[in-house]
Enzyme design. Sequence first.
Site, mmCIF file in Angstrom:
data_model
loop_
_atom_site.group_PDB
_atom_site.id
_atom_site.type_symbol
_atom_site.label_atom_id
_atom_site.label_comp_id
_atom_site.label_asym_id
_atom_site.label_seq_id
_atom_site.Cartn_x
_atom_site.Cartn_y
_atom_site.Cartn_z
ATOM 1 N N GLY A 89 66.319 61.925 21.089
ATOM 2 C CA GLY A 89 67.337 60.875 21.269
ATOM 3 C C GLY A 89 66.807 59.633 20.999
ATOM 4 N N GLY A 130 76.550 46.340 28.757
ATOM 5 C CA GLY A 130 76.763 47.757 28.164
ATOM 6 C C GLY A 130 75.363 48.805 28.372
ATOM 7 N N CYS A 138 72.352 52.958 29.834
ATOM 8 C CA CYS A 138 71.428 53.218 31.127
ATOM 9 C C CYS A 138 72.278 52.445 32.460
ATOM 10 C CB CYS A 138 70.355 52.733 30.741
ATOM 11 S SG CYS A 138 69.485 53.954 29.649
#
Length: 478
Positions: free
Chosen positions: A24, A279, A282
């Site tokens: 990812g 945003g 995490c």
Amino acid sequence: MSATVDQPISVPSSIRKICCIGAGYVGGPTMAMIAKQCPHIEVHVVDINAARIAQWNSDELPVYEPGLLEVVSECRGRNLHFSTEVDSAIAEAEMIFISVNTPTKHFGVGAGRAANLEFIEKCARKIAEVARGHKIVVEKSTLPVRTAQAIKTILAGVSTGATFDVLSNPEFLAEGTAIEDLLMPDRVLIGGESQSAIDALVEVYANWVPPERLLTTNLWSSELSKLTANAFLAQRVSSINSISALCEATEADVDEVAAAIGMDSRIGPKFLKASVGFGGSCFQKDILNLVYLCEYFRLPEVAEYWEQVVKMNDYQKSRFVSRIVRTLFNTVSDKKIAIWGFAFKKDTNDTRESAAIYVCRDLLRERAKLSIYDPRVSPEHIRRELTDAMRNGDAELNATSAKLLAENVEIVSDIHVASSDAHAVALLTEWDEFREADFQRIHDGMKKPAFLFDGRNLLKDMSLSDYGFDYHGIGFSS
Ligand SMILES: NC(=O)c1ccc[n+]([C@@H]2O[C@H](COP(=O)([O-])OP(=O)(O)OC[C@H]3O[C@@H](n4cnc5c(N)ncnc54)[C@H](O)[C@@H]3O)[C@@H](O)[C@H]2O)c1
Ligand SMILES: O=c1ccn([C@@H]2O[C@H](COP(=O)(O)OP(=O)(O)O[C@H]3O[C@H](CO)[C@@H](O)[C@H](O)[C@H]3O)[C@@H](O)[C@H]2O)c(=O)[nH]1
């Protein structure tokens, strides 16, 4: 940014083969950098998502990051490999990084707060099943403190005779600057119990990271430092955003306040940029996880303290929408609003927890018509995010939401198209290209008065009122 990479210093390393489970936003760039800096190490990144692996093996990488394609192109096929061959990659590696997702749990005990560790546990069980000999298992994912204990317990149950050391090596890269951050990290944190395992991982990073930036701690300090770092960073954003509301009420200017307090060397200038709200995958997830941990360890006052950071962020996003509705004469019903930017910050195609999702959702609920443009996020992806947000946790979209998504959302490939005939622009991501817009043309094409709500204060210094815009930013009165 400069993503040029110096030739690696050759440090002898006992590790020759690394495997990373999870290709990812972290696994891909992190392993590409190790492969780049350690040509003597074979790096194999594996994932169960075949489509994602196919993208890693193409020139359309699944992750947009400045400089990443160059690093991947240099190493791929040499000592960097992407595949779905999870079992053989684990079997062959001496060191196995776990870099799978750890999203907020949405069901059962701890729903809405705790991290969902099912993917981590599956990796540990897979390693236990496949590994032979001795392996060093490295937690790269962000995990609640004490997770290494669970991994160790699962690995201790093997009957194959395989032995394991478990290390914690949290990743601190920020999206949009991942290559820079990986190349010149403020620090690399390695927590563990076995000195030889710690030394082996230190040796890998020592190929390019100066020794004074290689920090070793006990396992639990390392795990907890990652959640704490994100909590402190997000807290600064929420703190300045809270002050932005007070600035709007008092004719103070939040950017001036941030500059003034940031000059105090004890405070420092970074992470004091007021915005429509933080945003990303995490900050919210990790703070909620911290809150859950504090509750679990019966520390309700500590839990409440950190939860306020997320509440303030929710307030900032809804305050932005309220301001648009109030300024547009208390209704946005049937009014076209141009949305500039959907990613959670510039220089990434990631939209997870982007403030744009919630701003768009709330404007849609007010029956606005949205015309959305983002230079890096695909239309399908934007639609998927908005559909999830409008479902609001339900299995199905209700009829009203489905109609609004079908009739009131268009995704376009240009800000001029997005803004044509619009009553207002809402700028939600600070893409550099927005500063290059033809503001006269945009103003001329909009309904009048032409409102521009700048959720990033990106255009604040551009005298937009000279073009005729009614310009509103964050944390100062217009
Ligand atoms: N995104 C960031 O900037 C960032 C930075 C630092 C730390 N982190 C942490 O790193 C971890 C990974 O984050 P990400 O953004 O890379 O997530 P991601 O969702 O982009 O990638 C995770 C990948 O793991 C794969 N995966 C899941 N289970 C698997 C399994 N059993 N076997 C093989 N592959 C599996 C998924 O298919 C997915 O491709 C998280 O814990 C996150 O909190 C993220
Ligand atoms: O002054 C600021 C700084 C950031 N933000 C916003 O905060 C969010 C997060 O930004 P940033 O931290 O730069 O990006 P992330 O990729 O989420 O990185 C954070 O989360 C990663 C995942 O854990 C960590 O590895 C990084 O160290 C940590 O910075 C974004 O929406 C930013 O726009 C602001 O609004 N104002």
